[in-house]
Design a protein around this motif. Structure first.
Motif, PDB file in Angstrom:
ATOM      1  N   SER A 136     -24.703  17.493   9.214  1.00  0.00           N
ATOM      2  CA  SER A 136     -24.057  17.857   7.950  1.00  0.00           C
ATOM      3  C   SER A 136     -22.542  17.704   8.054  1.00  0.00           C
ATOM      4  O   SER A 136     -21.893  17.174   7.149  1.00  0.00           O
ATOM      5  CB  SER A 136     -24.425  19.300   7.584  1.00  0.00           C
ATOM      6  OG  SER A 136     -23.769  19.689   6.403  1.00  0.00           O
ATOM      7  N   GLN A 137     -21.977  18.156   9.164  1.00  0.00           N
ATOM      8  CA  GLN A 137     -20.537  18.033   9.370  1.00  0.00           C
ATOM      9  C   GLN A 137     -20.109  16.571   9.427  1.00  0.00           C
ATOM     10  O   GLN A 137     -19.083  16.189   8.841  1.00  0.00           O
ATOM     11  CB  GLN A 137     -20.147  18.745  10.663  1.00  0.00           C
ATOM     12  CG  GLN A 137     -18.659  18.738  10.957  1.00  0.00           C
ATOM     13  CD  GLN A 137     -18.353  19.422  12.266  1.00  0.00           C
ATOM     14  OE1 GLN A 137     -19.005  19.169  13.280  1.00  0.00           O
ATOM     15  NE2 GLN A 137     -17.365  20.303  12.270  1.00  0.00           N
ATOM     16  N   ARG A 142     -17.335  11.780   7.367  1.00  0.00           N
ATOM     17  CA  ARG A 142     -17.363  10.359   7.015  1.00  0.00           C
ATOM     18  C   ARG A 142     -16.721  10.113   5.655  1.00  0.00           C
ATOM     19  O   ARG A 142     -16.156   9.045   5.409  1.00  0.00           O
ATOM     20  CB  ARG A 142     -18.802   9.830   6.975  1.00  0.00           C
ATOM     21  CG  ARG A 142     -19.398   9.531   8.329  1.00  0.00           C
ATOM     22  CD  ARG A 142     -20.779   8.887   8.198  1.00  0.00           C
ATOM     23  NE  ARG A 142     -20.704   7.498   7.774  1.00  0.00           N
ATOM     24  CZ  ARG A 142     -21.066   7.056   6.585  1.00  0.00           C
ATOM     25  NH1 ARG A 142     -21.527   7.889   5.658  1.00  0.00           N
ATOM     26  NH2 ARG A 142     -20.988   5.764   6.294  1.00  0.00           N
ATOM     27  N   ASP A 143     -16.790  11.111   4.781  1.00  0.00           N
ATOM     28  CA  ASP A 143     -16.224  10.960   3.435  1.00  0.00           C
ATOM     29  C   ASP A 143     -14.729  11.262   3.394  1.00  0.00           C
ATOM     30  O   ASP A 143     -14.035  10.758   2.504  1.00  0.00           O
ATOM     31  CB  ASP A 143     -16.955  11.890   2.455  1.00  0.00           C
ATOM     32  CG  ASP A 143     -18.386  11.455   2.197  1.00  0.00           C
ATOM     33  OD1 ASP A 143     -18.690  10.268   2.418  1.00  0.00           O
ATOM     34  OD2 ASP A 143     -19.200  12.306   1.785  1.00  0.00           O
ATOM     35  N   VAL A 144     -14.242  12.087   4.325  1.00  0.00           N
ATOM     36  CA  VAL A 144     -12.856  12.554   4.218  1.00  0.00           C
ATOM     37  C   VAL A 144     -11.969  12.053   5.348  1.00  0.00           C
ATOM     38  O   VAL A 144     -10.735  12.151   5.242  1.00  0.00           O
ATOM     39  CB  VAL A 144     -12.795  14.094   4.161  1.00  0.00           C
ATOM     40  CG1 VAL A 144     -13.586  14.619   2.975  1.00  0.00           C
ATOM     41  CG2 VAL A 144     -13.304  14.731   5.458  1.00  0.00           C
ATOM     42  N   SER A 145     -12.547  11.551   6.445  1.00  0.00           N
ATOM     43  CA  SER A 145     -11.755  11.150   7.605  1.00  0.00           C
ATOM     44  C   SER A 145     -11.866   9.652   7.851  1.00  0.00           C
ATOM     45  O   SER A 145     -12.974   9.109   7.969  1.00  0.00           O
ATOM     46  CB  SER A 145     -12.208  11.916   8.856  1.00  0.00           C
ATOM     47  OG  SER A 145     -11.588  11.402  10.017  1.00  0.00           O
ATOM     48  N   PRO A 153     -19.356   3.334  10.233  1.00  0.00           N
ATOM     49  CA  PRO A 153     -19.222   2.665   8.939  1.00  0.00           C
ATOM     50  C   PRO A 153     -20.511   2.697   8.124  1.00  0.00           C
ATOM     51  O   PRO A 153     -20.474   2.660   6.901  1.00  0.00           O
ATOM     52  CB  PRO A 153     -18.837   1.229   9.321  1.00  0.00           C
ATOM     53  CG  PRO A 153     -19.309   1.067  10.727  1.00  0.00           C
ATOM     54  CD  PRO A 153     -19.183   2.408  11.365  1.00  0.00           C
ATOM     55  N   LYS A 154     -21.645   2.765   8.821  1.00  0.00           N
ATOM     56  CA  LYS A 154     -22.933   2.888   8.147  1.00  0.00           C
ATOM     57  C   LYS A 154     -23.637   4.127   8.662  1.00  0.00           C
ATOM     58  O   LYS A 154     -23.498   4.495   9.834  1.00  0.00           O
ATOM     59  CB  LYS A 154     -23.793   1.645   8.377  1.00  0.00           C
ATOM     60  CG  LYS A 154     -23.205   0.383   7.753  1.00  0.00           C
ATOM     61  CD  LYS A 154     -24.136  -0.807   7.963  1.00  0.00           C
ATOM     62  CE  LYS A 154     -23.563  -2.067   7.323  1.00  0.00           C
ATOM     63  NZ  LYS A 154     -24.459  -3.238   7.523  1.00  0.00           N
TER      64      LYS A 154
END
Length: 355
Positions: A136-137, A142-145, A153-154
């Motif tokens: 979950s973390q 992946r969305d913010v860093s 990347p995937k």
């Protein structure tokens, strides 16, 4: 990558100050010297044009412009107030984002202590809960860093380091949520905890609430990261501050020119030393705000998100495996002290007897 210097400040001394000031990576020198060098070159270029190329009449007009621009410039552009308030806001956000990234230690210790059982199924349950929280973390980071996005990347790349299985990735991809899917592994955690309570692996509702509370605290930190990413500092604020600093020193290129008062007068001090000191201080302050504005980027002082993921996965697995084992046998401290004393006395006599 965060630059550490804790060993250099283990004690206060002149040597410590020198070691801190001589650092390069992540330092004020690395941030300020390149723009300062450009500013000095531009200043000297204007000074040469003023001293050697302008006619006396144009020189007189230029000197009037210098006097006009240098009059109360600090009152017109209050850099101290603007930068102080701006950096305070940015450091506050940075601190909250640091706390929001989340360490898994508290939740792992709760899993190890309150989910009872030494069988393989219970061991797998504890490890799975850790894995789902780290998954979950990772989905949030992946969305913010930028760092984590480059590493994964995937989403299928999460399988390679053991955070998720191909089947779990398949389930994640079937969920149609255009905003975020990080909440899915957390729902799996809650479902497993509910099953463990019904199976008696968690012995009371009170302990169940304690475990759920640790998971919720972890989730609230992830929420905080998403909020900061969704709503940054209003764009007009960093624009006006960063523009004001650069506009101030652009004006200083003319306003801080050293005027030649008499014909043929040659001033040995071509560079305004006080303005250079101002440049180092104010531009250094500005660079602090720029580097902390997005602590999840690629700057020297940005947070090591990949390290956090690896640390949480490794430490979490170790905690739930070792923390669920029986502790060492208890021993009276008086007996321990007596044994220590006897050992010390025997060692002393042995040393005396040796030639």
């Amino acid at each position: 990558m965060t630059i550490t210097y804790s060993s250099d400040v283990s004690h206060s001394s002149t040597k410590t100050v020198v070691k801190i000031l001589c650092r390069w990576r992540g330092s004020i020198w690395k941030a300020v010297l390149p723009p300062l060098f450009i500013w000095i070159l531009l200043y000297l270029a204007i000074a040469h044009v003023y001293r050697f190329l302008l006619t006396d009449n144009i020189k007189s007009h230029f000197e009037s412009l210098v006097l006009y621009l240098n009059t109360s410039i600090d009152a017109y552009i209050p850099l101290t107030f603007m930068l102080g308030f701006f950096v305070t806001i940015i450091i506050g956000r940075w601190s909250q984002m640091l706390n929001g990234i989340g360490w898994i230690d508290n939740a792992a210790m709760a899993f190890a202590t309150f989910i009872r059982g030494s069988d393989e199924e219970t061991r797998l349950l504890r490890r799975t809960l850790i894995r789902y929280m780290v998954l979950s973390q990772t989905l949030v980071l992946r969305d913010v860093s930028i760092q984590v996005r480059k590493r994964f990347p995937k989403i299928h790349f999460l399988v390679t380091i053991g955070i998720a299985t191909e089947r779990e990735i398949g389930v994640l991809e079937t969920v149609d949520d255009e905003y975020s899917r990080y909440w899915i592994p957390l729902t799996w955690c809650y479902q497993h905890l509910n099953d463990a309570r019904e199976a008696g692996k968690i012995t009371s509702d009170h302990l169940m609430v304690k475990i759920v509370h640790e998971v919720q605290k972890f989730q609230e930190g992830l929420h905080l990261l998403l909020k900061f990413d969704w709503i940054p500092v209003p764009l007009i604020y960093p624009q006006v501050v960063l523009l004001s600093v650069r506009l101030y020193f652009c004006i200083c290129l003319v306003s801080r020119q050293i005027v030649v008062h008499k014909a043929g007068d040659f001033d040995l001090w071509w560079l305004p030393l006080t303005t250079i000191i101002q440049f180092i201080v104010f531009m250094g302050w500005t660079k602090v705000a720029e580097s902390l504005l997005n602590p999840l980027g690629d700057d020297d002082e940005d947070l090591e998100c990949n390290y956090v993921i690896d640390k949480n996965l490794t430490s979490g697995m170790l905690l739930v495996d070792q923390g669920s084992q029986a502790p060492p046998a208890m021993m009276d401290t008086d007996d321990l002290a007596e044994n220590t004393t006897n050992l010390t006395v025997s060692s002393t006599f042995k040393a005396i007897d040796e030639p």
